[in-house]
Motif scaffolding. Structure first.
Motif, PDB file in Angstrom:
ATOM      1  N   ILE A 202       0.806  -1.226   0.000  1.00 11.46           N
ATOM      2  CA  ILE A 202       0.000   0.000   0.000  1.00 11.46           C
ATOM      3  C   ILE A 202       0.836   1.272   0.000  1.00 11.46           C
ATOM      4  CG2 ILE A 202      -1.987  -1.127   1.079  1.00 11.46           C
ATOM      5  CD1 ILE A 202      -1.263   0.298   3.699  1.00 11.46           C
ATOM      6  N   TYR A 203       2.135   1.138   0.154  1.00  7.40           N
ATOM      7  CA  TYR A 203       3.026   2.312   0.149  1.00  7.40           C
ATOM      8  C   TYR A 203       3.775   2.449  -1.176  1.00  7.40           C
ATOM      9  CZ  TYR A 203       1.981   1.890   5.077  1.00  7.40           C
ATOM     10  OH  TYR A 203       1.313   1.784   6.263  1.00  7.40           O
ATOM     11  N   THR A 204       3.387   1.665  -2.175  1.00  7.69           N
ATOM     12  CA  THR A 204       4.125   1.677  -3.435  1.00  7.69           C
ATOM     13  C   THR A 204       3.431   2.515  -4.504  1.00  7.69           C
ATOM     14  OG1 THR A 204       3.040  -0.298  -4.334  1.00  7.69           O
ATOM     15  CG2 THR A 204       5.041  -0.645  -2.979  1.00  7.69           C
ATOM     16  N   GLU A 205       4.225   3.007  -5.426  1.00  5.47           N
ATOM     17  CA  GLU A 205       3.727   3.730  -6.583  1.00  5.47           C
ATOM     18  C   GLU A 205       2.822   2.819  -7.419  1.00  5.47           C
ATOM     19  OE1 GLU A 205       6.338   4.315 -10.382  1.00  5.47           O
ATOM     20  OE2 GLU A 205       6.675   6.007  -9.038  1.00  5.47           O
ATOM     21  N   TYR A 206       3.196   1.548  -7.525  1.00  4.09           N
ATOM     22  CA  TYR A 206       2.409   0.571  -8.287  1.00  4.09           C
ATOM     23  C   TYR A 206       0.986   0.501  -7.743  1.00  4.09           C
ATOM     24  CZ  TYR A 206       0.664  -3.919  -9.935  1.00  4.09           C
ATOM     25  OH  TYR A 206      -0.127  -4.907 -10.481  1.00  4.09           O
ATOM     26  N   PHE A 207       0.849   0.334  -6.434  1.00  4.56           N
ATOM     27  CA  PHE A 207      -0.461   0.179  -5.808  1.00  4.56           C
ATOM     28  C   PHE A 207      -1.346   1.394  -6.063  1.00  4.56           C
ATOM     29  CE2 PHE A 207      -3.248   0.873  -2.095  1.00  4.56           C
ATOM     30  CZ  PHE A 207      -4.040  -0.262  -2.197  1.00  4.56           C
ATOM     31  N   HIS A 208      -0.831   2.578  -5.804  1.00  2.14           N
ATOM     32  CA  HIS A 208      -1.652   3.779  -5.956  1.00  2.14           C
ATOM     33  C   HIS A 208      -1.975   4.063  -7.418  1.00  2.14           C
ATOM     34  CE1 HIS A 208      -1.817   4.803  -1.761  1.00  2.14           C
ATOM     35  NE2 HIS A 208      -0.530   4.540  -1.678  1.00  2.14           N
ATOM     36  N   SER A 209      -1.030   3.827  -8.319  1.00  2.00           N
ATOM     37  CA  SER A 209      -1.322   3.973  -9.748  1.00  2.00           C
ATOM     38  C   SER A 209      -2.463   3.039 -10.134  1.00  2.00           C
ATOM     39  CB  SER A 209      -0.095   3.639 -10.604  1.00  2.00           C
ATOM     40  OG  SER A 209       0.898   4.617 -10.501  1.00  2.00           O
ATOM     41  N   LEU A 210      -2.351   1.785  -9.728  1.00  2.00           N
ATOM     42  CA  LEU A 210      -3.371   0.800 -10.082  1.00  2.00           C
ATOM     43  C   LEU A 210      -4.738   1.175  -9.500  1.00  2.00           C
ATOM     44  CD1 LEU A 210      -3.937  -1.809 -11.598  1.00  2.00           C
ATOM     45  CD2 LEU A 210      -3.350  -3.064  -9.512  1.00  2.00           C
ATOM     46  N   MET A 211      -4.766   1.679  -8.285  1.00  2.00           N
ATOM     47  CA  MET A 211      -6.040   2.051  -7.671  1.00  2.00           C
ATOM     48  C   MET A 211      -6.693   3.218  -8.416  1.00  2.00           C
ATOM     49  SD  MET A 211      -6.604  -0.187  -5.397  1.00  2.00           S
ATOM     50  CE  MET A 211      -7.791   0.411  -4.199  1.00  2.00           C
TER      51      MET A 211
ATOM     52  N   LYS B 291       4.713  13.210 -11.672  1.00  2.00           N
ATOM     53  CA  LYS B 291       4.570  11.811 -11.278  1.00  2.00           C
ATOM     54  C   LYS B 291       3.616  11.124 -12.247  1.00  2.00           C
ATOM     55  CE  LYS B 291       5.468   8.756  -8.050  1.00  2.00           C
ATOM     56  NZ  LYS B 291       6.809   8.314  -7.820  1.00  2.00           N
ATOM     57  N   LYS B 292       4.143  10.321 -13.114  1.00  2.00           N
ATOM     58  CA  LYS B 292       3.328   9.566 -14.074  1.00  2.00           C
ATOM     59  C   LYS B 292       2.897   8.249 -13.457  1.00  2.00           C
ATOM     60  CE  LYS B 292       3.810  12.396 -17.567  1.00  2.00           C
ATOM     61  NZ  LYS B 292       2.706  13.188 -17.988  1.00  2.00           N
ATOM     62  N   TRP B 293       1.939   7.606 -14.105  1.00  2.00           N
ATOM     63  CA  TRP B 293       1.501   6.286 -13.651  1.00  2.00           C
ATOM     64  C   TRP B 293       2.664   5.310 -13.665  1.00  2.00           C
ATOM     65  CZ3 TRP B 293      -2.858   7.393 -11.701  1.00  2.00           C
ATOM     66  CH2 TRP B 293      -3.893   8.019 -12.383  1.00  2.00           C
ATOM     67  N   ASN B 294       2.654   4.385 -12.737  1.00  2.00           N
ATOM     68  CA  ASN B 294       3.589   3.267 -12.769  1.00  2.00           C
ATOM     69  C   ASN B 294       3.279   2.472 -14.032  1.00  2.00           C
ATOM     70  OD1 ASN B 294       3.816   0.164 -12.133  1.00  2.00           O
ATOM     71  ND2 ASN B 294       5.347   1.197 -10.860  1.00  2.00           N
ATOM     72  N   ARG B 295       4.284   2.200 -14.840  1.00  2.00           N
ATOM     73  CA  ARG B 295       4.083   1.564 -16.151  1.00  2.00           C
ATOM     74  C   ARG B 295       3.447   0.179 -16.028  1.00  2.00           C
ATOM     75  NH1 ARG B 295       2.606   3.041 -20.688  1.00  2.00           N
ATOM     76  NH2 ARG B 295       3.865   4.849 -20.350  1.00  2.00           N
ATOM     77  N   GLN B 296       3.876  -0.639 -15.072  1.00  4.14           N
ATOM     78  CA  GLN B 296       3.297  -1.978 -14.892  1.00  4.14           C
ATOM     79  C   GLN B 296       1.823  -1.877 -14.518  1.00  4.14           C
ATOM     80  OE1 GLN B 296       6.246  -3.372 -11.975  1.00  4.14           O
ATOM     81  NE2 GLN B 296       6.431  -5.213 -13.253  1.00  4.14           N
ATOM     82  N   ALA B 297       1.502  -0.977 -13.613  1.00  2.00           N
ATOM     83  CA  ALA B 297       0.117  -0.792 -13.195  1.00  2.00           C
ATOM     84  C   ALA B 297      -0.732  -0.300 -14.371  1.00  2.00           C
ATOM     85  CB  ALA B 297       0.030   0.192 -12.039  1.00  2.00           C
ATOM     86  N   TYR B 298      -0.180   0.615 -15.156  1.00  3.01           N
ATOM     87  CA  TYR B 298      -0.897   1.140 -16.314  1.00  3.01           C
ATOM     88  C   TYR B 298      -1.205   0.024 -17.307  1.00  3.01           C
ATOM     89  CZ  TYR B 298      -2.028   3.838 -20.458  1.00  3.01           C
ATOM     90  OH  TYR B 298      -2.667   4.336 -21.572  1.00  3.01           O
ATOM     91  N   ASN B 299      -0.197  -0.780 -17.628  1.00  2.22           N
ATOM     92  CA  ASN B 299      -0.394  -1.869 -18.586  1.00  2.22           C
ATOM     93  C   ASN B 299      -1.431  -2.876 -18.088  1.00  2.22           C
ATOM     94  OD1 ASN B 299       1.460  -0.741 -20.357  1.00  2.22           O
ATOM     95  ND2 ASN B 299       3.162  -1.988 -19.618  1.00  2.22           N
ATOM     96  N   LEU B 300      -1.396  -3.191 -16.797  1.00  2.00           N
ATOM     97  CA  LEU B 300      -2.378  -4.102 -16.207  1.00  2.00           C
ATOM     98  C   LEU B 300      -3.775  -3.499 -16.270  1.00  2.00           C
ATOM     99  CD1 LEU B 300      -3.057  -6.723 -14.642  1.00  2.00           C
ATOM    100  CD2 LEU B 300      -2.620  -5.436 -12.547  1.00  2.00           C
ATOM    101  N   ALA B 301      -3.905  -2.231 -15.947  1.00  2.00           N
ATOM    102  CA  ALA B 301      -5.214  -1.566 -15.950  1.00  2.00           C
ATOM    103  C   ALA B 301      -5.825  -1.536 -17.347  1.00  2.00           C
ATOM    104  CB  ALA B 301      -5.095  -0.159 -15.383  1.00  2.00           C
ATOM    105  N   VAL B 302      -5.000  -1.313 -18.359  1.00  2.00           N
ATOM    106  CA  VAL B 302      -5.492  -1.308 -19.735  1.00  2.00           C
ATOM    107  C   VAL B 302      -5.944  -2.714 -20.128  1.00  2.00           C
ATOM    108  CG1 VAL B 302      -4.805  -1.023 -22.152  1.00  2.00           C
ATOM    109  CG2 VAL B 302      -4.162   0.707 -20.471  1.00  2.00           C
TER     110      VAL B 302
END
Length: 173
Positions: free
Chosen positions: A47-56, A145-156
């Motif tokens: 919950i403290y990661t850029e990945y988590f917040h980008s994905l949310m 601060k851009k979206w975390n790339r892994q989170a972005y790809n998963l969300a798409v």
């Protein structure tokens, strides 16, 4: 402890509530589906990661677009029936900085305006305020601060994320 998009300012929540009450209510509805304590217990540190917040944020964009298009009436009725306050802090360490959130009540008092707000979400392909610009404001610390790339790809791929028109306009793309 529901998800609050990292927003610790009552003023930001109040702004969203006043400008786009449907988006605000759906953010509350979305956030209540997650218990940060449980997530932290199952995956410590996530919950403290850029990945988590980008994905949310990205999941919320897809969620609100879907709700506005298919389940808006049910969600509106659910929020109209409920009167509750949510007292939250953005992180465990912010216990003293508690903010108070409650449904807008727009569904009951002004159903035509509320329905128009839901329709605007559909036309925009997502949220107006809880987007990349707010994410950058909340988590950027003065840097872009851009979206975390892994989170972005998963969300798409998994959640059907589409970039909202208003976000594209705000960022000058």
């Amino acid at each position: 402890m529901p998800y609050t998009f990292g927003i610790t300012s009552q003023a930001i929540w109040d702004h969203i509530k006043n400008k786009q009450p449907f988006e605000y209510d759906m953010a509350l509805h979305f956030g209540l589906q997650f218990d940060l304590r449980e997530i932290e217990k199952e995956t410590p540190g996530l919950i403290y990661t850029e990945y988590f917040h980008s994905l949310m944020y990205l999941r919320f964009a897809s969620y609100i677009r879907n709700v506005a298009g298919s389940r808006a009436g049910k969600a509106i009725m659910e929020l109209m029936k409920q009167t509750f306050d949510i007292r939250v802090s953005a992180h465990k360490k912010d216990v003293n900085e508690v903010i108070k959130l409650a449904p807008s009540g727009m569904g009951f008092f002004d159903s035509a305006r509320y329905a128009a707000c839901a329709e605007a979400i559909i036309l925009n392909h997502g949220p107006f305020y809880i987007d990349q610009v707010l994410y950058d404001t909340v988590f950027g610390n003065g840097k872009v601060k851009k979206w975390n790339r892994q989170a972005y790809n998963l969300a798409v791929a998994e959640y059907g994320y589409i970039r909202p028109i208003s976000e594209t306009n705000k960022m000058g793309d």
